[in-house]
Motif scaffolding. Structure first.
Motif, PDB file in Angstrom:
ATOM      1  N   GLN A 312       0.844  -1.196   0.000  1.00 49.78           N
ATOM      2  CA  GLN A 312       0.000   0.000   0.000  1.00 49.78           C
ATOM      3  C   GLN A 312       0.880   1.246   0.000  1.00 49.78           C
ATOM      4  O   GLN A 312       1.760   1.412   0.851  1.00 49.78           O
ATOM      5  N   LEU A 313       0.621   2.155  -0.955  1.00 54.44           N
ATOM      6  CA  LEU A 313       1.394   3.388  -1.066  1.00 54.44           C
ATOM      7  C   LEU A 313       0.677   4.534  -0.372  1.00 54.44           C
ATOM      8  O   LEU A 313      -0.558   4.518  -0.251  1.00 54.44           O
ATOM      9  N   PRO A 314       1.404   5.559   0.068  1.00 52.10           N
ATOM     10  CA  PRO A 314       0.738   6.727   0.650  1.00 52.10           C
ATOM     11  C   PRO A 314      -0.132   7.424  -0.400  1.00 52.10           C
ATOM     12  O   PRO A 314       0.219   7.445  -1.586  1.00 52.10           O
ATOM     13  N   PRO A 315      -1.248   8.009  -0.001  1.00 56.15           N
ATOM     14  CA  PRO A 315      -2.186   8.579  -0.994  1.00 56.15           C
ATOM     15  C   PRO A 315      -1.637   9.758  -1.777  1.00 56.15           C
ATOM     16  O   PRO A 315      -2.117  10.045  -2.869  1.00 56.15           O
ATOM     17  N   ASP A 316      -0.644  10.450  -1.242  1.00 55.36           N
ATOM     18  CA  ASP A 316      -0.130  11.641  -1.926  1.00 55.36           C
ATOM     19  C   ASP A 316       1.132  11.342  -2.731  1.00 55.36           C
ATOM     20  O   ASP A 316       1.917  12.242  -3.044  1.00 55.36           O
ATOM     21  N   ASN A 317       1.341  10.085  -3.107  1.00 56.78           N
ATOM     22  CA  ASN A 317       2.565   9.743  -3.837  1.00 56.78           C
ATOM     23  C   ASN A 317       2.494  10.268  -5.274  1.00 56.78           C
ATOM     24  O   ASN A 317       1.411  10.360  -5.855  1.00 56.78           O
ATOM     25  N   PRO A 318       3.658  10.590  -5.881  1.00 58.71           N
ATOM     26  CA  PRO A 318       3.676  11.126  -7.260  1.00 58.71           C
ATOM     27  C   PRO A 318       3.995  10.076  -8.321  1.00 58.71           C
ATOM     28  O   PRO A 318       4.275  10.428  -9.465  1.00 58.71           O
ATOM     29  N   PHE A 319       3.966   8.777  -7.950  1.00 59.47           N
ATOM     30  CA  PHE A 319       4.276   7.746  -8.945  1.00 59.47           C
ATOM     31  C   PHE A 319       3.259   7.795 -10.083  1.00 59.47           C
ATOM     32  O   PHE A 319       2.123   8.229  -9.913  1.00 59.47           O
ATOM     33  N   LEU A 320       3.679   7.310 -11.244  1.00 62.38           N
ATOM     34  CA  LEU A 320       2.800   7.250 -12.402  1.00 62.38           C
ATOM     35  C   LEU A 320       2.134   5.882 -12.480  1.00 62.38           C
ATOM     36  O   LEU A 320       2.688   4.874 -12.026  1.00 62.38           O
ATOM     37  N   GLN A 321       0.960   5.860 -13.085  1.00 63.80           N
ATOM     38  CA  GLN A 321       0.268   4.598 -13.272  1.00 63.80           C
ATOM     39  C   GLN A 321       1.103   3.656 -14.130  1.00 63.80           C
ATOM     40  O   GLN A 321       1.562   4.026 -15.209  1.00 63.80           O
ATOM     41  N   GLY A 322       1.317   2.436 -13.622  1.00 59.22           N
ATOM     42  CA  GLY A 322       2.067   1.447 -14.377  1.00 59.22           C
ATOM     43  C   GLY A 322       3.564   1.647 -14.351  1.00 59.22           C
ATOM     44  O   GLY A 322       4.297   0.963 -15.088  1.00 59.22           O
ATOM     45  N   GLU A 323       4.046   2.559 -13.517  1.00 58.46           N
ATOM     46  CA  GLU A 323       5.481   2.827 -13.466  1.00 58.46           C
ATOM     47  C   GLU A 323       6.225   1.646 -12.843  1.00 58.46           C
ATOM     48  O   GLU A 323       5.768   1.038 -11.870  1.00 58.46           O
ATOM     49  N   ARG A 324       7.382   1.324 -13.398  1.00 56.97           N
ATOM     50  CA  ARG A 324       8.233   0.270 -12.851  1.00 56.97           C
ATOM     51  C   ARG A 324       9.007   0.830 -11.676  1.00 56.97           C
ATOM     52  O   ARG A 324       9.620   1.904 -11.773  1.00 56.97           O
ATOM     53  N   VAL A 325       8.978   0.112 -10.543  1.00 55.79           N
ATOM     54  CA  VAL A 325       9.604   0.623  -9.321  1.00 55.79           C
ATOM     55  C   VAL A 325      10.500  -0.446  -8.699  1.00 55.79           C
ATOM     56  O   VAL A 325      10.377  -1.641  -9.014  1.00 55.79           O
ATOM     57  N   LYS A 326      11.353   0.005  -7.811  1.00 54.14           N
ATOM     58  CA  LYS A 326      12.208  -0.897  -7.044  1.00 54.14           C
ATOM     59  C   LYS A 326      11.712  -0.930  -5.606  1.00 54.14           C
ATOM     60  O   LYS A 326      11.476   0.119  -5.003  1.00 54.14           O
ATOM     61  N   ILE A 327      11.550  -2.123  -5.069  1.00 56.49           N
ATOM     62  CA  ILE A 327      11.013  -2.299  -3.729  1.00 56.49           C
ATOM     63  C   ILE A 327      12.062  -2.985  -2.890  1.00 56.49           C
ATOM     64  O   ILE A 327      12.604  -4.031  -3.283  1.00 56.49           O
ATOM     65  N   SER A 328      12.392  -2.400  -1.733  1.00 56.81           N
ATOM     66  CA  SER A 328      13.475  -2.957  -0.922  1.00 56.81           C
ATOM     67  C   SER A 328      13.115  -2.895   0.562  1.00 56.81           C
ATOM     68  O   SER A 328      12.251  -2.134   0.975  1.00 56.81           O
ATOM     69  N   PHE A 329      13.827  -3.702   1.343  1.00 48.95           N
ATOM     70  CA  PHE A 329      13.612  -3.768   2.790  1.00 48.95           C
ATOM     71  C   PHE A 329      14.275  -2.575   3.476  1.00 48.95           C
ATOM     72  O   PHE A 329      15.240  -2.031   2.966  1.00 48.95           O
TER      73      PHE A 329
END
Length: 329
Positions: A312-329
């Motif tokens: 779950q991302l914060p509601p005010d995030n600026p990511f784009l729809q379908g954007e490829r992201v890196k997820i880390s611990f």
């Protein structure tokens, strides 16, 4: 015997040592690649409609509260007719049930009167016989025999009263049940009629409420209908993509499930823009194995499978729809 070159032996030894390390790194990875997205919102109706006017087109951005379409129900007359017929059926059934129960109640009242009359007749007959026998006995042998005769008549009278009391109690119970059945039938019918009346009122009011309004800010991803189109029930009319994603999705292997649990906090980082990094929370650990999306495969032709994890991302995030992201611990 031909000797093996020491370099080959060294290389082989290094490979043997590297395999467990590679397996460990794969099962204890600390970063993954995923996609930032959110479920597409699809708008439809559970009844057939006709499109009156379109205010937006595919690809346009809309704000929450913007009108997208105006529509008209196509099943109004049929639904009104069906509801009206159903109300009439309920009323007719109530009349029939009330008449049947009223006949049954009259029969029970008649049966009660007959039992009471028969009881009173037998008691009166017993008293009459008692008086005749007492008078005849007194004349013949004297009054000493009056006491045992009277006791016997008292027992007979008690027996008659007890026998009729049981029969009358059964009739009383049936009459009480009959009264409850009449009250219940009327209450249920009135409730059903009121519910149908409310449904009919809502149906008539809904004709003026058929305006499709955007519930969020976003982009219309698909709208395949236009003015004057007639559309069957449950047919998707509009698909809306929200302006920014609310979920990042990535995939892990079965062994890596032990590294995560719902509620864990992870970093979600943009691969397109520097310093765009937000904290997300694991909201779901996939309960089924699914194929990797094409965009997350290193080799497009390979078939790769894994468990889906949603962050779950914060509601005010600026990511784009379908954007490829890196997820880390």
């Amino acid at each position: 015997m031909k000797r093996i070159h020491p370099l080959y032996l060294f290389t082989f030894a290094i490979a043997l040592l590297a395999i467990p390390l590679i397996k460990y790194r794969l099962s204890h990875a600390t970063s993954f690649y995923g996609i930032a997205e959110n479920p597409v919102k699809t708008f439809n109706f559970d009844f057939p409609v006709e499109i009156l006017h379109t205010f937006r087109q595919t690809g346009e951005f809309v704000k929450s509260g913007d009108t997208i379409l105006t529509l008209r129900r196509l099943d109004m007359k049929m639904r009104e007719r069906n509801i009206t017929y159903e109300q009439q059926e309920v009323r007719l059934k109530l009349q029939f049930d009330k008449a049947t129960l009223a006949t049954e109640a009259e029969q029970l009242r008649t049966k009660k009167k007959q039992l009471e009359s028969k009881r009173d007749f037998e008691l009166a007959k017993l008293e009459e016989n008692e008086a005749l026998i007492s008078a005849a006995t007194a004349i013949a042998v004297g009054s000493e025999t009056d006491i045992p005769l009277a006791n016997r008549n008292v027992q007979d009278a008690k027996h008659i009263r007890d026998e009729f009391a049981q029969n009358l109690a059964e009739v009383e119970i049936a009459m009480a049940q009959n009264a409850r059945d009449r009250s219940s039938a009327e209450a249920l019918a009135n409730h059903r009629i009121e519910k149908l009346s409310a449904e009919l009122s809502d149906l008539r009011n809904s004709e003026a409420e058929l305006v499709l309004i955007s519930s969020d800010n976003g982009m219309i991803g698909q709208m395949d209908v236009g003015a004057d189109d007639k559309v069957e029930a449950f047919t998707p009319l509009v698909k809306l993509y929200e302006e920014h994603p609310n979920t990042a999705v990535f995939f892990i292997g079965d062994r890596q499930l032990t590294l995560l649990k719902v509620g864990d906090s992870l970093w979600v980082e943009s691969l397109n823009l520097d310093n765009l990094r937000y904290r997300g929370v694991v909201s779901s650990l996939g309960t089924r194995i699914t194929s990797y999306p094409e965009r997350l495969k290193k080799f497009p032709e390979a078939r790769v499978w894994g468990r889906e994890v949603q962050v779950q991302l914060p509601p005010d995030n600026p990511f784009l729809q379908g954007e490829r992201v890196k997820i880390s611990f």
